[in-house]
Design a protein around this motif. Structure first.
Motif, short mmCIF file in Angstrom:
data_model
loop_
_atom_site.label_atom_id
_atom_site.label_comp_id
_atom_site.label_asym_id
_atom_site.label_seq_id
_atom_site.Cartn_x
_atom_site.Cartn_y
_atom_site.Cartn_z
N THR A 1 4.66 5.34 1.21
CA THR A 1 4.70 5.04 -0.04
C THR A 1 3.82 3.61 -0.69
OG1 THR A 1 6.22 4.98 -2.22
CG2 THR A 1 6.85 3.85 -0.32
N GLU A 2 3.90 3.19 -1.67
CA GLU A 2 3.26 2.00 -1.85
C GLU A 2 4.55 1.14 -2.62
OE1 GLU A 2 -0.17 1.85 -3.98
OE2 GLU A 2 -1.45 2.76 -2.39
N VAL A 3 4.74 -0.06 -2.84
CA VAL A 3 5.63 -0.76 -3.24
C VAL A 3 4.85 -2.04 -4.01
CG1 VAL A 3 7.62 -2.41 -3.29
CG2 VAL A 3 7.43 -0.35 -1.95
N THR A 4 4.81 -2.11 -5.33
CA THR A 4 4.00 -3.18 -5.95
C THR A 4 5.21 -3.97 -6.38
OG1 THR A 4 2.41 -1.70 -6.46
CG2 THR A 4 2.41 -4.10 -7.70
N TRP B 1 2.60 -1.72 1.87
CA TRP B 1 2.71 -0.29 2.38
C TRP B 1 3.58 -0.16 3.47
CZ3 TRP B 1 -1.37 -3.47 0.86
CH2 TRP B 1 -2.15 -2.93 -0.19
N PRO B 2 4.71 0.69 3.03
CA PRO B 2 5.74 0.96 4.16
C PRO B 2 5.04 1.94 5.23
CG PRO B 2 6.83 0.87 2.03
CD PRO B 2 5.33 0.84 1.67
N MET B 3 5.07 1.98 6.14
CA MET B 3 4.76 2.86 7.35
C MET B 3 5.76 3.40 8.18
SD MET B 3 0.78 1.20 7.69
CE MET B 3 0.26 2.67 8.31
N TYR B 4 5.58 4.58 8.58
CA TYR B 4 6.72 5.15 9.54
C TYR B 4 5.84 5.85 10.95
CZ TYR B 4 10.67 7.63 10.92
OH TYR B 4 11.93 8.10 11.83
N ARG B 5 6.71 5.72 11.90
CA ARG B 5 5.83 6.51 13.11
C ARG B 5 6.90 7.20 13.67
NH1 ARG B 5 5.80 5.40 18.84
NH2 ARG B 5 3.72 5.70 19.51
N ARG B 6 6.90 8.49 13.80
CA ARG B 6 8.03 9.35 14.34
C ARG B 6 7.80 9.01 15.92
NH1 ARG B 6 10.31 11.89 11.01
NH2 ARG B 6 9.06 12.78 9.14
N GLY B 7 9.08 9.02 16.75
CA GLY B 7 9.17 8.75 18.29
C GLY B 7 8.33 9.49 19.11
#
Length: 189
Positions: free
Chosen positions: A171-174, A183-189
């Motif tokens: 998503t984006e958080v302003t 910019w929150p970022m996620y990585r699957r294990g």
């Protein structure tokens, strides 16, 4: 060009100084505190009280000279009451009249953080740019973790680097009051 070595560190003074150098032009840090003279105190507070002794800190060096750092929290990391109080006092000293901005930042990020267990990359910064410090730190950290990982990128230019390591923008958080986008970022294990 000499190789970059990555080792662990517990030297809060060194790590705080490196992060202050690396983030001197960071949009979120400048929104939190326009005066860069307080950056080292901000990072020292994060290291001592928010991340605490359980943090995994990776130090990047080239020819023995420290040039970057990454700070990771393990899945399930929670602050004790003592840590919460210490962080408030540290941030009041560092942020002064902008302590409210720190509270807003934590509230906004808290809304979008993953609920499932994950490693949190709280900070990754290079005091020397353009020589592969970020890649060396990400490779070392991600080789160690065996679960999903999460970060908040405060610099849009860094998103492609994180994407090369499997992170995806969620998503984006302003941030309010003329604040930057994160910019929150996620990585699957």
């Amino acid at each position: 060009m000499p190789a970059i070595a990555v080792t662990s560190s517990h030297d809060r003074e060194l790590v705080s100084s490196l992060l202050a150098q690396a983030f001197v032009e960071d949009p979120v840090i400048r929104w939190l505190c326009p005066d860069p003279r307080h950056d080292k105190q901000i990072f020292h507070t994060l290291l001592r009280w928010v991340h605490g002794d359980a943090a995994s800190i990776d130090l990047a060096t080239r020819d023995g000279v420290p040039i970057g750092v990454a700070v990771w929290d393990a899945p399930g990391h929670r602050l004790t009451v003592t840590q919460q109080l210490g962080s408030v006092l540290g941030f009041v000293r560092a942020l002064r009249g902008r302590i409210r901005y720190g509270s807003i930042l934590e509230q906004e990020f808290g809304k979008v953080r993953p609920k499932e267990p994950h490693w949190y990359l709280g900070q990754v910064g290079a005091a020397v740019k353009g020589v592969g410090v970020g890649s060396a730190l990400l490779t070392t950290g991600l080789d160690r973790v065996d679960a999903p990982a999460y970060l908040e990128s405060s610099n849009e230019a860094n998103i492609p680097l994180y994407e090369r390591y499997g992170f995806v923008v969620t998503t984006e958080v302003t941030l309010p009051y003329g604040g930057p986008t994160v910019w929150p970022m996620y990585r699957r294990g």
